[in-house]
Write a protein that holds these residues in place. Sequence first.
Motif, short mmCIF file in Angstrom:
data_model
loop_
_atom_site.label_atom_id
_atom_site.label_comp_id
_atom_site.label_asym_id
_atom_site.label_seq_id
_atom_site.Cartn_x
_atom_site.Cartn_y
_atom_site.Cartn_z
N LYS A 1 24.26 -13.38 6.47
CA LYS A 1 23.95 -12.18 5.70
C LYS A 1 24.45 -10.53 6.55
O LYS A 1 24.59 -9.71 6.26
N LEU A 2 23.43 -11.21 8.07
CA LEU A 2 24.19 -10.57 8.35
C LEU A 2 24.77 -9.89 9.43
O LEU A 2 25.20 -8.96 9.27
N VAL A 3 25.79 -10.88 9.51
CA VAL A 3 27.03 -10.44 9.56
C VAL A 3 27.70 -9.35 8.92
O VAL A 3 28.68 -8.32 9.56
N ALA A 4 27.73 -10.30 7.51
CA ALA A 4 28.67 -9.00 7.09
C ALA A 4 28.29 -8.00 6.62
O ALA A 4 28.98 -6.69 6.92
N MET A 5 27.06 -7.80 6.89
CA MET A 5 26.51 -6.40 6.85
C MET A 5 26.93 -5.02 8.23
O MET A 5 27.17 -4.30 8.14
N ALA A 6 26.69 -6.59 9.38
CA ALA A 6 26.63 -5.72 10.16
C ALA A 6 28.25 -4.72 10.72
O ALA A 6 28.58 -4.16 11.21
N SER A 7 29.05 -5.46 9.67
CA SER A 7 30.71 -5.94 9.67
C SER A 7 30.67 -4.65 8.81
O SER A 7 31.48 -3.40 9.42
N ARG A 8 29.97 -4.05 8.04
CA ARG A 8 30.36 -3.24 6.92
C ARG A 8 29.80 -1.91 7.48
O ARG A 8 30.43 -0.43 7.48
N ASN A 9 28.63 -2.16 7.94
CA ASN A 9 28.11 -0.72 8.56
C ASN A 9 29.36 -0.09 10.12
O ASN A 9 29.57 1.05 10.10
N ALA A 10 29.75 -1.44 10.64
CA ALA A 10 30.65 -0.77 11.76
C ALA A 10 31.93 -0.07 11.49
O ALA A 10 32.23 0.60 11.65
N GLU A 11 32.33 -0.33 9.77
CA GLU A 11 33.38 -0.14 9.57
C GLU A 11 33.19 1.49 8.85
O GLU A 11 33.71 2.46 9.14
N ARG A 12 32.07 1.46 8.13
CA ARG A 12 31.38 3.02 8.14
C ARG A 12 31.09 3.89 9.31
O ARG A 12 31.32 5.02 9.08
N LEU A 13 31.16 3.31 9.83
CA LEU A 13 30.67 4.34 11.22
C LEU A 13 32.06 4.47 11.62
O LEU A 13 31.99 5.62 12.35
N LEU A 14 33.15 3.48 11.74
CA LEU A 14 34.40 3.84 12.54
C LEU A 14 35.34 5.34 11.21
O LEU A 14 35.69 5.96 12.31
N MET A 15 34.98 4.65 10.31
CA MET A 15 35.51 6.17 8.70
C MET A 15 34.80 7.41 9.32
O MET A 15 35.23 8.41 9.51
N LEU A 16 33.46 7.23 9.77
CA LEU A 16 33.03 8.81 10.22
C LEU A 16 33.18 9.25 10.97
O LEU A 16 33.77 10.23 11.27
N VAL A 17 33.44 8.56 12.79
CA VAL A 17 34.09 8.94 14.13
C VAL A 17 35.74 9.75 13.51
O VAL A 17 35.54 10.38 14.16
N ASN A 18 36.36 8.78 12.74
CA ASN A 18 37.77 9.39 12.19
C ASN A 18 37.49 10.55 11.44
O ASN A 18 38.43 11.40 11.37
N ASP A 19 36.67 10.34 11.13
CA ASP A 19 36.64 12.00 9.97
C ASP A 19 36.41 12.79 11.04
O ASP A 19 37.35 14.24 10.56
N ILE A 20 35.45 12.98 11.65
CA ILE A 20 35.18 14.24 12.68
C ILE A 20 36.52 14.18 13.66
O ILE A 20 36.77 15.38 13.23
N LEU A 21 36.81 13.55 14.10
CA LEU A 21 38.05 13.97 14.66
C LEU A 21 39.32 14.55 14.05
O LEU A 21 39.75 15.29 14.13
N THR A 22 39.43 14.00 12.57
CA THR A 22 40.54 14.69 11.91
C THR A 22 40.30 15.88 11.59
O THR A 22 41.01 16.52 11.80
N LEU A 23 39.18 16.49 11.32
CA LEU A 23 38.18 17.45 10.76
C LEU A 23 38.49 18.53 12.05
O LEU A 23 38.86 19.43 11.98
N GLN A 24 38.40 18.36 13.33
CA GLN A 24 38.87 18.53 14.72
C GLN A 24 40.03 19.32 14.91
O GLN A 24 40.56 19.92 15.44
N ALA A 25 41.12 18.30 14.30
CA ALA A 25 41.62 17.97 14.06
C ALA A 25 42.82 19.03 13.75
O ALA A 25 43.76 20.42 14.00
N ILE A 26 42.30 19.39 12.31
CA ILE A 26 42.93 20.02 11.43
C ILE A 26 42.11 22.11 12.31
O ILE A 26 43.37 22.54 11.73
#
Length: 234
Positions: free
Chosen positions: A39-64
């Motif tokens: 359960k901890l590994v699954a939770m860490a995996s989900r949170n890592a994916e959400r953080l990665l999406m946030l970083v990608n969002d910030i970089l996309t907004l900056q590019a725009i």
Amino acid sequence: IAFVTSVNHEVRTPLTSLAASLDVLSDRFAADLPGGAAKLVAMASRNAERLLMLVNDILTLQAIDQGQRNVRMEPVSVADALQEAISTNSGYGLGAQVNLVCDLSDCDQNAFVQADGTRLQQIFSNLISNAVKYSPRHGEVRIGAACLDGKVTFWVKDNGPGIPQEAGERIFERFTKPVHAKGVQASGTGLGLALARDIARLHSGDITLRSEPDVGSTFSFWLPIGGSVQAKAA
């Protein structure tokens, strides 16, 4: 530009590696891990994916913002795009005990649109994550498309608390103030809906909202029908 470069190399690269490693650990060894550890590994995996999406969002907004409108248009299968959106975000829905449902009843399953496939998935991820956050446990978020008048209208529908009418436009502003009362407002950066609209507008489209208190909200955006498997392979 230096900040963007730093975020790209010092944050996104190791975060991508971390997310990939957790996925491998979960896929290959979850059955051998104690229940609590899995359960901890699954939770860490989900949170890592959400953080990665946030970083990608910030970089996309900056590019725009810098005028780097790097949209690569190509034929994208409507059915495949919806299935990918479900697959990509199902883990997030599972963690919140919300079911994601694909609805193609109003669209030709062989339809294609002209779009940037990666950017299209960014729109879906932001709309779906927002819908999941406001859905009750054991609720569902429906994702679908309707083909009409030479265009495909994609939509994401939840059965959450709805959005106050006076906040209908404000929710698309970056870092917008909370629109719900304490106890209803979900946590977030206030970037997701703003980014989704920016990307839709890069495709010469837009995002609209239809919402009803205590019934739910539906976010919709459209793209022109066009392309085919042959055109994509050309």
